[in-house]
Design an enzyme around this catalytic site. Sequence first.
Site, PDB file in Angstrom:
ATOM      1  N   ASP A  36      -4.395  -1.680   5.366  1.00  0.00           N
ATOM      2  CA  ASP A  36      -3.751  -0.879   4.328  1.00  0.00           C
ATOM      3  C   ASP A  36      -2.645  -1.720   3.689  1.00  0.00           C
ATOM      4  OD1 ASP A  36      -2.503   1.013   2.725  1.00  0.00           O
ATOM      5  OD2 ASP A  36      -2.682   2.623   4.203  1.00  0.00           O
ATOM      6  N   ARG A  64      -0.793  -0.834   1.071  1.00  0.00           N
ATOM      7  CA  ARG A  64       0.107  -0.033   0.244  1.00  0.00           C
ATOM      8  C   ARG A  64       1.571  -0.188   0.644  1.00  0.00           C
ATOM      9  NH1 ARG A  64      -3.161   5.593   0.521  1.00  0.00           N
ATOM     10  NH2 ARG A  64      -3.436   4.788   2.656  1.00  0.00           N
ATOM     11  N   GLU A  79      -4.846   1.297  -6.249  1.00  0.00           N
ATOM     12  CA  GLU A  79      -6.301   1.394  -6.133  1.00  0.00           C
ATOM     13  C   GLU A  79      -6.815   0.663  -4.897  1.00  0.00           C
ATOM     14  OE1 GLU A  79      -9.878   2.758  -7.107  1.00  0.00           O
ATOM     15  OE2 GLU A  79      -8.435   2.866  -8.748  1.00  0.00           O
ATOM     16  N   GLY A  80      -7.685   1.332  -4.154  1.00  0.00           N
ATOM     17  CA  GLY A  80      -8.303   0.718  -2.980  1.00  0.00           C
ATOM     18  C   GLY A  80      -7.296   0.352  -1.896  1.00  0.00           C
ATOM     19  N   LYS A 112       2.389   7.704   6.065  1.00  0.00           N
ATOM     20  CA  LYS A 112       3.102   8.150   4.869  1.00  0.00           C
ATOM     21  C   LYS A 112       4.378   8.891   5.269  1.00  0.00           C
ATOM     22  CE  LYS A 112      -0.689   8.588   1.524  1.00  0.00           C
ATOM     23  NZ  LYS A 112      -1.419   9.515   0.627  1.00  0.00           N
ATOM     24  N   ARG A 170       2.827  15.563  -2.829  1.00  0.00           N
ATOM     25  CA  ARG A 170       1.634  14.784  -2.504  1.00  0.00           C
ATOM     26  C   ARG A 170       1.810  13.371  -3.028  1.00  0.00           C
ATOM     27  NH1 ARG A 170      -2.624  13.255   0.594  1.00  0.00           N
ATOM     28  NH2 ARG A 170      -4.248  12.278  -0.649  1.00  0.00           N
ATOM     29  N   LEU A 171       1.644  12.370  -2.169  1.00  0.00           N
ATOM     30  CA  LEU A 171       1.558  10.975  -2.601  1.00  0.00           C
ATOM     31  C   LEU A 171       0.079  10.648  -2.729  1.00  0.00           C
ATOM     32  CD1 LEU A 171       4.104   9.176  -0.223  1.00  0.00           C
ATOM     33  CD2 LEU A 171       4.552  10.325  -2.387  1.00  0.00           C
ATOM     34  N   HIS A 172      -0.370  10.341  -3.927  1.00  0.00           N
ATOM     35  CA  HIS A 172      -1.797  10.094  -4.136  1.00  0.00           C
ATOM     36  C   HIS A 172      -2.006   8.715  -4.726  1.00  0.00           C
ATOM     37  CE1 HIS A 172      -5.976  11.500  -4.527  1.00  0.00           C
ATOM     38  NE2 HIS A 172      -6.009  10.698  -5.588  1.00  0.00           N
ATOM     39  N   SER A 173      -2.746   7.886  -4.017  1.00  0.00           N
ATOM     40  CA  SER A 173      -3.077   6.549  -4.506  1.00  0.00           C
ATOM     41  C   SER A 173      -4.252   6.634  -5.470  1.00  0.00           C
ATOM     42  CB  SER A 173      -3.435   5.627  -3.335  1.00  0.00           C
ATOM     43  OG  SER A 173      -2.347   5.526  -2.451  1.00  0.00           O
ATOM     44  N   CYS A 211     -11.054  11.172  -1.891  1.00  0.00           N
ATOM     45  CA  CYS A 211      -9.860  11.068  -2.734  1.00  0.00           C
ATOM     46  C   CYS A 211      -9.840  12.103  -3.851  1.00  0.00           C
ATOM     47  CB  CYS A 211      -9.753   9.668  -3.317  1.00  0.00           C
ATOM     48  SG  CYS A 211      -9.710   8.354  -2.071  1.00  0.00           S
TER      49      CYS A 211
END
Length: 205
Positions: free
Chosen positions: A135, A137, A101-102, A163, A59-62, A77
């Site tokens: 986005d 990221r 974040e965000g 992703k 899992r990639l979790h921001s 989230c």
Amino acid sequence: VQRAPARGERSLRRVSDAQVAIEAHEDCEVVLFREDAGGAEHLAIIVGQPDFNQPVPLRLHSACLTGDLLGSLRCDCGDQLRRAIARLAEHGGVLLYLQQEGRSIGLANKLRAYRLQDEGLDTIDADRYLGFMADERDYTPALAMLKSLGIKQVRLLTNNPKKIAAIEAGGIEVVERLALYGPVNPYNARYIETKQQRAGHLKED
């Protein structure tokens, strides 16, 4: 408005690690990585004993302070984080907790975006009003972390096709996509709908 860091190659160092028992699984290792430029810190949480010679559940979790820590109902989230860890605990896996974040606009700008959403904009238009892309990221740090850990194949827990594309473009094979949904409530329904209709996130069957 403070801009997010520019994209591009980032030098990442493994700084420290420790065993940390968590509610979902007592056998966990937390590994901290730090970017040389800017000092952003990211965590790899190795849950159980996954076999890195096989496709690893990932899992990639921001980071989302409001959702992950406070249980905010404005997003999904926190629910996705807890559900991901519970699923990884079943057979072992890895969660990368990324300082994004965000969607990488930072907490201050995320709160500004919330104000704009309260005035009628959706999450994407609010970010654009503040001068950001939909986005911001960059998954370069995630790729560096996976390679440092020796992970070459993953089973990715995500609803976000971007992703999958980012991981595969970085040389990591995504052998399977595992859906990960959180509950819909009156506060996050528009947010989730926007992600699906405008950001291309996959819908629940």
